[in-house]
Motif scaffolding. Structure first.
Motif, PDB file in Angstrom:
ATOM      1  N   UNK A  72       0.805  -1.203   0.000  1.00 15.48           N
ATOM      2  CA  UNK A  72       0.000   0.000   0.000  1.00 15.48           C
ATOM      3  C   UNK A  72       0.842   1.259   0.000  1.00 15.48           C
ATOM      4  N   UNK A  73       0.168   2.373   0.224  1.00 14.82           N
ATOM      5  CA  UNK A  73       0.833   3.677   0.179  1.00 14.82           C
ATOM      6  C   UNK A  73       0.829   4.305   1.576  1.00 14.82           C
ATOM      7  N   UNK A  74       1.647   5.341   1.775  1.00 15.38           N
ATOM      8  CA  UNK A  74       1.645   6.003   3.086  1.00 15.38           C
ATOM      9  C   UNK A  74       0.236   6.442   3.480  1.00 15.38           C
ATOM     10  N   UNK A  75      -0.126   6.164   4.729  1.00 21.24           N
ATOM     11  CA  UNK A  75      -1.481   6.420   5.203  1.00 21.24           C
ATOM     12  C   UNK A  75      -1.431   7.214   6.500  1.00 21.24           C
ATOM     13  N   UNK A  76      -2.369   8.141   6.610  1.00 22.72           N
ATOM     14  CA  UNK A  76      -2.476   8.921   7.852  1.00 22.72           C
ATOM     15  C   UNK A  76      -3.060   8.040   8.947  1.00 22.72           C
ATOM     16  N   UNK A  77      -2.382   8.012  10.072  1.00 20.07           N
ATOM     17  CA  UNK A  77      -2.842   7.259  11.235  1.00 20.07           C
ATOM     18  C   UNK A  77      -2.872   8.218  12.412  1.00 20.07           C
ATOM     19  N   UNK A  78      -3.533   7.816  13.515  1.00 20.32           N
ATOM     20  CA  UNK A  78      -3.574   8.717  14.679  1.00 20.32           C
ATOM     21  C   UNK A  78      -2.172   9.114  15.164  1.00 20.32           C
ATOM     22  N   UNK A  79      -1.202   8.225  14.971  1.00 23.29           N
ATOM     23  CA  UNK A  79       0.148   8.468  15.478  1.00 23.29           C
ATOM     24  C   UNK A  79       1.082   9.078  14.438  1.00 23.29           C
ATOM     25  N   UNK A  80       0.595   9.238  13.233  1.00 28.54           N
ATOM     26  CA  UNK A  80       1.450   9.807  12.194  1.00 28.54           C
ATOM     27  C   UNK A  80       1.133   9.220  10.831  1.00 28.54           C
ATOM     28  N   UNK A  81       2.077   9.344   9.906  1.00 29.50           N
ATOM     29  CA  UNK A  81       1.895   8.782   8.571  1.00 29.50           C
ATOM     30  C   UNK A  81       2.744   7.525   8.514  1.00 29.50           C
ATOM     31  N   UNK A  82       2.160   6.405   8.076  1.00 30.40           N
ATOM     32  CA  UNK A  82       3.012   5.229   8.004  1.00 30.40           C
ATOM     33  C   UNK A  82       2.701   4.346   6.816  1.00 30.40           C
ATOM     34  N   UNK A  83       3.677   3.503   6.511  1.00 33.94           N
ATOM     35  CA  UNK A  83       3.578   2.595   5.386  1.00 33.94           C
ATOM     36  C   UNK A  83       4.385   1.351   5.749  1.00 33.94           C
ATOM     37  N   UNK A  84       4.007   0.212   5.165  1.00 34.72           N
ATOM     38  CA  UNK A  84       4.693  -1.021   5.548  1.00 34.72           C
ATOM     39  C   UNK A  84       5.271  -1.772   4.365  1.00 34.72           C
ATOM     40  N   UNK A  85       6.277  -2.578   4.645  1.00 39.32           N
ATOM     41  CA  UNK A  85       6.797  -3.495   3.635  1.00 39.32           C
ATOM     42  C   UNK A  85       7.217  -4.787   4.308  1.00 39.32           C
ATOM     43  N   UNK A  86       7.434  -5.808   3.513  1.00 39.81           N
ATOM     44  CA  UNK A  86       7.933  -7.075   4.050  1.00 39.81           C
ATOM     45  C   UNK A  86       9.236  -7.410   3.364  1.00 39.81           C
ATOM     46  N   UNK A  87      10.188  -7.904   4.151  1.00 40.62           N
ATOM     47  CA  UNK A  87      11.488  -8.243   3.563  1.00 40.62           C
ATOM     48  C   UNK A  87      11.385  -9.597   2.842  1.00 40.62           C
ATOM     49  N   UNK A  88      12.437 -10.011   2.120  1.00 44.76           N
ATOM     50  CA  UNK A  88      12.350 -11.245   1.345  1.00 44.76           C
ATOM     51  C   UNK A  88      12.088 -12.490   2.206  1.00 44.76           C
ATOM     52  N   UNK A  89      12.379 -12.394   3.512  1.00 42.71           N
ATOM     53  CA  UNK A  89      12.136 -13.533   4.391  1.00 42.71           C
ATOM     54  C   UNK A  89      10.720 -13.507   4.968  1.00 42.71           C
ATOM     55  N   UNK A  90      10.021 -12.402   4.780  1.00 47.21           N
ATOM     56  CA  UNK A  90       8.649 -12.299   5.288  1.00 47.21           C
ATOM     57  C   UNK A  90       8.510 -11.434   6.528  1.00 47.21           C
ATOM     58  N   UNK A  91       9.622 -10.903   7.025  1.00 47.23           N
ATOM     59  CA  UNK A  91       9.519 -10.016   8.194  1.00 47.23           C
ATOM     60  C   UNK A  91       8.772  -8.731   7.834  1.00 47.23           C
ATOM     61  N   UNK A  92       7.961  -8.291   8.764  1.00 48.25           N
ATOM     62  CA  UNK A  92       7.205  -7.060   8.556  1.00 48.25           C
ATOM     63  C   UNK A  92       8.057  -5.861   8.960  1.00 48.25           C
ATOM     64  N   UNK A  93       7.935  -4.794   8.215  1.00 48.77           N
ATOM     65  CA  UNK A  93       8.595  -3.558   8.636  1.00 48.77           C
ATOM     66  C   UNK A  93       7.648  -2.404   8.381  1.00 48.77           C
ATOM     67  N   UNK A  94       7.707  -1.411   9.236  1.00 47.40           N
ATOM     68  CA  UNK A  94       6.900  -0.210   9.030  1.00 47.40           C
ATOM     69  C   UNK A  94       7.800   1.012   9.111  1.00 47.40           C
ATOM     70  N   UNK A  95       7.409   2.000   8.325  1.00 50.97           N
ATOM     71  CA  UNK A  95       8.153   3.264   8.308  1.00 50.97           C
ATOM     72  C   UNK A  95       7.178   4.340   8.756  1.00 50.97           C
ATOM     73  N   UNK A  96       7.469   4.949   9.897  1.00 50.38           N
ATOM     74  CA  UNK A  96       6.514   5.869  10.511  1.00 50.38           C
ATOM     75  C   UNK A  96       7.081   7.279  10.622  1.00 50.38           C
ATOM     76  N   UNK A  97       6.284   8.219  10.212  1.00 43.67           N
ATOM     77  CA  UNK A  97       6.595   9.631  10.464  1.00 43.67           C
ATOM     78  C   UNK A  97       5.667  10.076  11.579  1.00 43.67           C
ATOM     79  N   UNK A  98       6.202  10.179  12.766  1.00 43.49           N
ATOM     80  CA  UNK A  98       5.361  10.491  13.917  1.00 43.49           C
ATOM     81  C   UNK A  98       4.873  11.932  13.876  1.00 43.49           C
ATOM     82  N   UNK A  99       3.662  12.123  14.354  1.00 48.05           N
ATOM     83  CA  UNK A  99       3.131  13.487  14.390  1.00 48.05           C
ATOM     84  C   UNK A  99       3.530  14.139  15.716  1.00 48.05           C
TER      85      UNK A  99
END
Lengths: 123, 138
Positions: free
Chosen positions: B111-138
């Motif tokens: 997906x794309x960066x999304x506004x959340x109560x805590x800031x703007x965030x977006x997620x990806x998964x690495x080749x092994x399947x681990x979840x990662x999120x990138x957050x811009x805190x408000x």
């Protein structure tokens, strides 16, 4: 520059990011940081290289490329100027990188065990 | 009293693949890379965010026998492929900018960066399947 030292950065690229002309950028950078941008970048790269010499078992050529430098010869020269030792001598003057390894206890125990089984024998 | 958290570990299917992914695409730097022949070529491999020197991520190969039997290792891989792994939470000053930058280097986001109560965030998964999120805190 601190975060992107691995990329092929030149003054023109840096100046563009700062929305300044290359000459103006170099001048202002020098005024703010006390040294020209290319020298600052080289220092950052050499610092990272020193860390990799201490903390990895990679060879010098690989470390040189990892920090964004192209020529092993000029890397060795610049490193010597900065640290007073060749990269190889610098590595030898520090505890071996293997002392950095936190081997999980389970792994140590498993390898210390005379017959390597974990649970039931399949035989 | 504890002093700090130094490293956190994620399982990876292939350490070389994970290293290339986290350094070339995500933009982390390699911190420690040491192979110990007397421990069955155990490889201690860590990466970190450039500039944040005191925290690193261990990219740990899922061990086979004698630590885990083959079935257990396969189960871990399978669960990770389903997304049942732990995760990494990164911060950024500019989520949309970082999204474009990492995407440009080949990171596939969910997906794309999304506004959340805590800031703007977006997620990806690495080749092994681990979840990662990138957050811009408000």
């Amino acid at each position: 520059m601190d975060a992107r030292y691995r990329e092929p950065l030149d003054v023109r690229t840096l100046a563009r990011a700062a929305h300044l002309s290359p000459a103006h950028f170099s001048r202002e950078f020098r005024r703010a940081f006390g040294e020209p941008p290319h020298k600052y970048l080289l220092t950052r790269r050499l610092e990272r290289a020193a860390a990799l010499l201490r903390n990895t078992d990679r060879n010098v050529a690989d470390i040189c490329l990892t920090v964004g430098l192209r020529s092993v010869g000029s890397f060795t020269t610049a490193f010597g100027r900065a640290f007073g030792l060749t990269p190889t001598a610098y590595r030898a003057a520090h505890p071996p990188a293997s002392t950095r390894v936190w081997i999980p206890t389970c792994k140590v125990l498993a390898h210390a065990r005379p017959s390597s089984t974990f649970g039931e024998d399949t035989a | 009293m504890l002093k700090s958290l130094a490293t956190a570990m994620v399982w990876v299917h292939d350490q070389d693949e994970a290293l290339a992914y986290y350094t070339d695409k995500v933009g982390l730097e390699v911190r420690e890379d040491v192979t110990v022949p007397e421990m069955g070529n155990f490889r201690w491999l860590t990466v970190g965010v450039p500039g944040q020197d005191d925290v690193a991520i261990v990219l740990m190969a899922i061990p086979g026998p004698p630590v885990f039997d083959e079935q257990t290792r396969a189960q871990i891989q399978e669960l990770m492929a389903k997304g049942a792994s732990g995760g990494l939470f990164f911060t950024t000053d500019d989520c949309r900018g970082t999204y474009e930058e990492l995407k440009g280097r080949g990171v596939e986001f969910q997906g794309e960066p999304t506004e959340q109560p805590y800031g703007i965030d977006v997620g990806f998964r690495d080749p092994s399947g681990n979840q990662a999120r990138v957050v811009q805190r408000t």
